[in-house]
Design a protein around this motif. Structure first.
Motif, PDB file in Angstrom:
ATOM      1  N   ALA A 470     -32.786  -8.927   3.545  1.00  0.00           N
ATOM      2  CA  ALA A 470     -34.200  -8.566   2.827  1.00  0.00           C
ATOM      3  C   ALA A 470     -34.583  -7.101   3.070  1.00  0.00           C
ATOM      4  O   ALA A 470     -34.532  -6.582   4.137  1.00  0.00           O
ATOM      5  N   TYR A 472     -37.390  -4.325   2.779  1.00  0.00           N
ATOM      6  CA  TYR A 472     -38.808  -4.045   2.596  1.00  0.00           C
ATOM      7  C   TYR A 472     -38.996  -2.646   2.460  1.00  0.00           C
ATOM      8  O   TYR A 472     -38.889  -1.928   3.230  1.00  0.00           O
ATOM      9  N   ALA A 483     -45.463  -6.853   1.987  1.00  0.00           N
ATOM     10  CA  ALA A 483     -44.830  -7.646   1.533  1.00  0.00           C
ATOM     11  C   ALA A 483     -44.355  -8.720   2.582  1.00  0.00           C
ATOM     12  O   ALA A 483     -43.900  -9.917   2.630  1.00  0.00           O
ATOM     13  N   ASN A 487     -44.713 -12.747   3.073  1.00  0.00           N
ATOM     14  CA  ASN A 487     -43.634 -13.542   3.113  1.00  0.00           C
ATOM     15  C   ASN A 487     -43.665 -14.432   4.405  1.00  0.00           C
ATOM     16  O   ASN A 487     -43.277 -15.569   4.151  1.00  0.00           O
ATOM     17  N   ASN A 491     -44.367 -18.175   3.087  1.00  0.00           N
ATOM     18  CA  ASN A 491     -42.961 -18.964   3.046  1.00  0.00           C
ATOM     19  C   ASN A 491     -42.821 -19.199   4.519  1.00  0.00           C
ATOM     20  O   ASN A 491     -41.570 -20.020   4.423  1.00  0.00           O
ATOM     21  N   SER A 561     -32.171  -9.338  -1.251  1.00  0.00           N
ATOM     22  CA  SER A 561     -33.511  -9.304  -1.786  1.00  0.00           C
ATOM     23  C   SER A 561     -34.253  -8.124  -1.604  1.00  0.00           C
ATOM     24  O   SER A 561     -34.385  -7.675  -0.349  1.00  0.00           O
ATOM     25  N   PHE A 563     -38.118  -6.758  -1.464  1.00  0.00           N
ATOM     26  CA  PHE A 563     -39.643  -7.096  -1.385  1.00  0.00           C
ATOM     27  C   PHE A 563     -40.364  -6.111  -1.580  1.00  0.00           C
ATOM     28  O   PHE A 563     -40.292  -4.805  -0.819  1.00  0.00           O
ATOM     29  N   ASN A 604     -32.901  -8.967 -10.987  1.00  0.00           N
ATOM     30  CA  ASN A 604     -32.798 -10.524 -10.593  1.00  0.00           C
ATOM     31  C   ASN A 604     -32.901 -10.552  -8.995  1.00  0.00           C
ATOM     32  O   ASN A 604     -32.538 -11.628  -8.331  1.00  0.00           O
ATOM     33  N   VAL A 607     -38.669  -9.251  -5.503  1.00  0.00           N
ATOM     34  CA  VAL A 607     -39.915  -9.957  -5.150  1.00  0.00           C
ATOM     35  C   VAL A 607     -40.980  -9.021  -5.064  1.00  0.00           C
ATOM     36  O   VAL A 607     -41.075  -8.250  -4.098  1.00  0.00           O
ATOM     37  N   GLU A 608     -41.883  -9.141  -6.033  1.00  0.00           N
ATOM     38  CA  GLU A 608     -43.165  -8.243  -5.743  1.00  0.00           C
ATOM     39  C   GLU A 608     -44.433  -9.183  -5.249  1.00  0.00           C
ATOM     40  O   GLU A 608     -44.615 -10.308  -5.735  1.00  0.00           O
ATOM     41  N   LEU A 609     -44.906  -8.607  -4.409  1.00  0.00           N
ATOM     42  CA  LEU A 609     -46.139  -9.234  -3.572  1.00  0.00           C
ATOM     43  C   LEU A 609     -47.408  -8.496  -3.827  1.00  0.00           C
ATOM     44  O   LEU A 609     -47.256  -7.333  -3.376  1.00  0.00           O
TER      45      LEU A 609
END
Length: 615
Positions: A470, A472, A483, A487, A491, A561, A563, A604, A607-609
């Motif tokens: 991840a 960030y 973020a 998370n 999650n 990923s 974030f 793809n 992930v936007e928070l």
């Protein structure tokens, strides 16, 4: 070959100045009587303005002030602020604001230049047949519309013909001038600087109006410095001294010779230099030269926008790279359409190149003056030249700049307000964005959690771990990313490898790959990474992260990923900026371009928070 390329990009603006400059000097508003003495004096003033300001100031002096090979207003600002250092924060901030204001004035130039150059060329139709005058406005608008519509295709293929076309243009300027000088060799007296001095000192208070017209011959001088990064200083100097300067001098003297023998030619002295059989091809060549001149400032506006975004003075915008080989060839759709609206508005509002000439000059001369001031600090504090050299040189050029600004200031109500108003409005936008981002970072830092103790507490926690990496993104490398908190909260999961990444833009054009990344191991499963980019670099984050492998951190491209925190700005009355500026900043923040696109992140894997932040 580089000098040939510089002809097309660097000298298009100043190369099309003969289309309208001499005509404007003898307008009724300047009070210059059309007689042989004044014609020779005016041409002499143009020649020596080109010599002192373009040759001596820009070609000899300012081209030496390269910021790792790059030039232009923001590059010079970075040099000047770095030269004064952090020990004088007040002066550093003042120079930074001055440089940003100079950059905003460039956008005013980017609107007026296409309008006045294209209209000046298309007005050659009136010389062919006065009945064609009604077609000048619609044809000019059609040419300008086509110019902005093809920007999305990129300048690579068109750029191949820019140099040769401008080369032909300058040769034609020189030959046409020589032909008329042979008929009236008395105009050669214009090469004597005392003739220019005599002409200007006998104008009285009307000398300012005369200078306001003469400055039209200098438009485009800033491009010599702004485009240095594309070609280098040597090719630009070679093109100027070898072809451009001699051609301009010969053409201006040729126009003067024509007016001495045919005063009636003042209606359009440039096109009247040519026989009727050559008028149509000359209008076509002039239109091509005007389009190339316009292309240069439009491309410059794209580059300036990219630099301003990466230095934190404008919100993120979509930037498209139009060449796989040349990173400098970019297209910014938002800027393109905004410029088109401004150019069309200028053409419809002023209606002729003569009226547009009244609007021209204010932004250019103020930019020249700002350049002189910034260069002083580079010369004195950066190059360590003695005050006995730096001060007299600066005062000499500053005196010339102030006179030119004063000459353009008297045209303020005639149209000079137009580019100045554009520059001031954009300065408000850019300063609001920079101040707002500073307040936003302070708010996040004030309300955020410190990263180090937070990471240490998580290292001992036995929470679920996902078998991926991840990344960030965070503005402050010492604060826990929002973020990451979201998370964990929603999650209840951590990744096996967590990278706290900060992207930092330096006040240099380029950062080499060897200095791109800093990697710090914080705790098991946690790393802090800083990525460094210059203001001319493409901020390709995935590529930059691959460089971490050499420093002990491998980030697999297909198992990562990203974030991102997307802040919703909440203005609060009575704090930070004025209420209207906070609302302006909030609106710009809502409409800023995608972080993922700006940093070249794969769609793809993002992930936007969201989070709400008060300023």
């Amino acid at each position: 070959m580089l000098a040939l390329g510089a002809l097309g990009v660097v000298y298009g603006d100043i190369g099309t100045s003969p289309l309208y400059t001499v005509q404007e000097i003898f307008q009724p508003a300047t009070g210059v009587t059309l007689n042989a003495a004044n014609i020779t004096g005016a041409i002499s003033a143009i020649v020596w303005a080109l010599m002192l300001i373009v040759t001596l100031k820009y070609v000899v002096l300012i081209l030496r002030a390269d910021n790792r090979g790059e030039g232009g207003g923001l590059a010079l600002t970075a040099l000047a602020t770095r030269a004064v250092g952090n020990g004088r924060p007040g002066l550093r901030k003042f120079l930074l604001l001055m440089g940003v204001f100079g950059a905003t004035l460039f956008y005013g130039d980017s609107v007026i230049t296409p309008a006045v150059s294209v209209m000046g060329a298309i007005e050659g139709l009136e010389v062919i047949n006065p009945a064609l005058k009604t077609f000048v406005l619609p044809v000019s608008l059609g040419v300008l519309l086509a110019l902005f519509l093809i920007q999305r295709l990129g300048t690579h293929s068109v750029g191949k013909v820019f140099g040769p076309v401008l080369g032909l243009w300058f040769v034609v300027l020189a030959l046409s001038g020589l032909q008329h000088i042979r008929a009236q060799p008395q105009v050669l007296a214009a090469l004597n600087p005392l003739v220019a001095w005599d002409f200007l000192t006998h104008r009285g208070w009307q000398v300012l109006a005369t200078l306001g017209a003469i400055v039209l011959a200098l438009t485009g001088a800033e491009a010599l410095y702004a485009d240095m990064g594309h070609f280098g200083a040597k090719p630009i100097r070679l093109a100027w001294t070898g072809l451009v300067f001699p051609s301009l001098v010969l053409n201006y003297m040729g126009q003067g010779a024509l007016l001495i023998s045919e005063p009636d030619a003042i209606a359009n002295p440039f096109f009247r230099m040519f026989p009727s059989s050559l008028l149509v091809p000359m209008v076509v060549l002039a239109a091509m030269a005007a389009v190339i001149a316009s292309q240069a400032v439009i491309s410059g506006a794209y580059s300036m926008t990219k630099q301003a975004i990466q230095l934190g003075f404008l919100p993120r915008m979509e930037v498209r790279y139009t060449s796989a080989r040349e990173m400098g060839q970019i297209y910014v759709p938002g800027v393109n359409w905004a410029l088109l609206v401004g150019v069309v508005a200028a053409v419809l509002m002023f209606g002729s190149s003569s009226a547009l000439a009244g609007a021209y000059g204010m932004a250019v001369t103020l930019t020249m003056m700002i350049t002189t001031v910034l260069t002083f600090f580079v010369v004195r504090d950066g190059w360590r030249l003695p005050m006995a050299v730096a001060v007299p040189a600066t005062l000499f050029f500053l005196t010339l700049d102030v006179l030119l600004v004063a000459g353009c200031a008297i045209k303020l109500l005639d149209g000079g307000w137009f580019p100045l108003a554009m520059g001031l409005a954009l300065f408000v936008v850019m300063s609001t964005w920079a101040t707002g981002r500073h307040l936003l970072m302070k708010s996040i830092q004030r309300d955020g959690m410190e990263l180090e103790p937070f990471v240490e507490s998580l290292a001992a926690d036995n929470c679920n771990r996902a078998s991926r990496t991840a990344v960030y993104a965070v503005a402050n490398p010492h604060t826990v990313p929002q973020a990451l908190l979201h998370n964990l909260k929603h999650n209840q999961v951590l990744h096996e490898c967590n990278v706290i990444m900060t992207v930092m833009f330096q006040e240099v054009p380029w950062v080499p790959d060897s200095q791109r990344v800093e990697v710090e191991a914080m705790a098991p499963g946690f790393w802090r990474v800083k990525l460094h980019f210059g203001f001319m670099d493409q901020p390709d984050v995935p590529h930059a992260l691959t460089l971490c492998a050499a420093k002990g951190l491998t980030i697999p491209a297909f198992e990562t990923s990203y974030f991102l925190s997307r802040e919703t700005v909440i203005p609060t009355p009575g704090a930070g900026m004025a209420d209207w500026r906070e609302h302006l900043f909030a609106a710009m923040s809502r409409n800023a371009g995608s972080v993922a696109e700006f940093f070249c992140l794969p769609d793809n894997a993002v992930v936007e928070l969201g989070t709400r932040v008060q300023i």
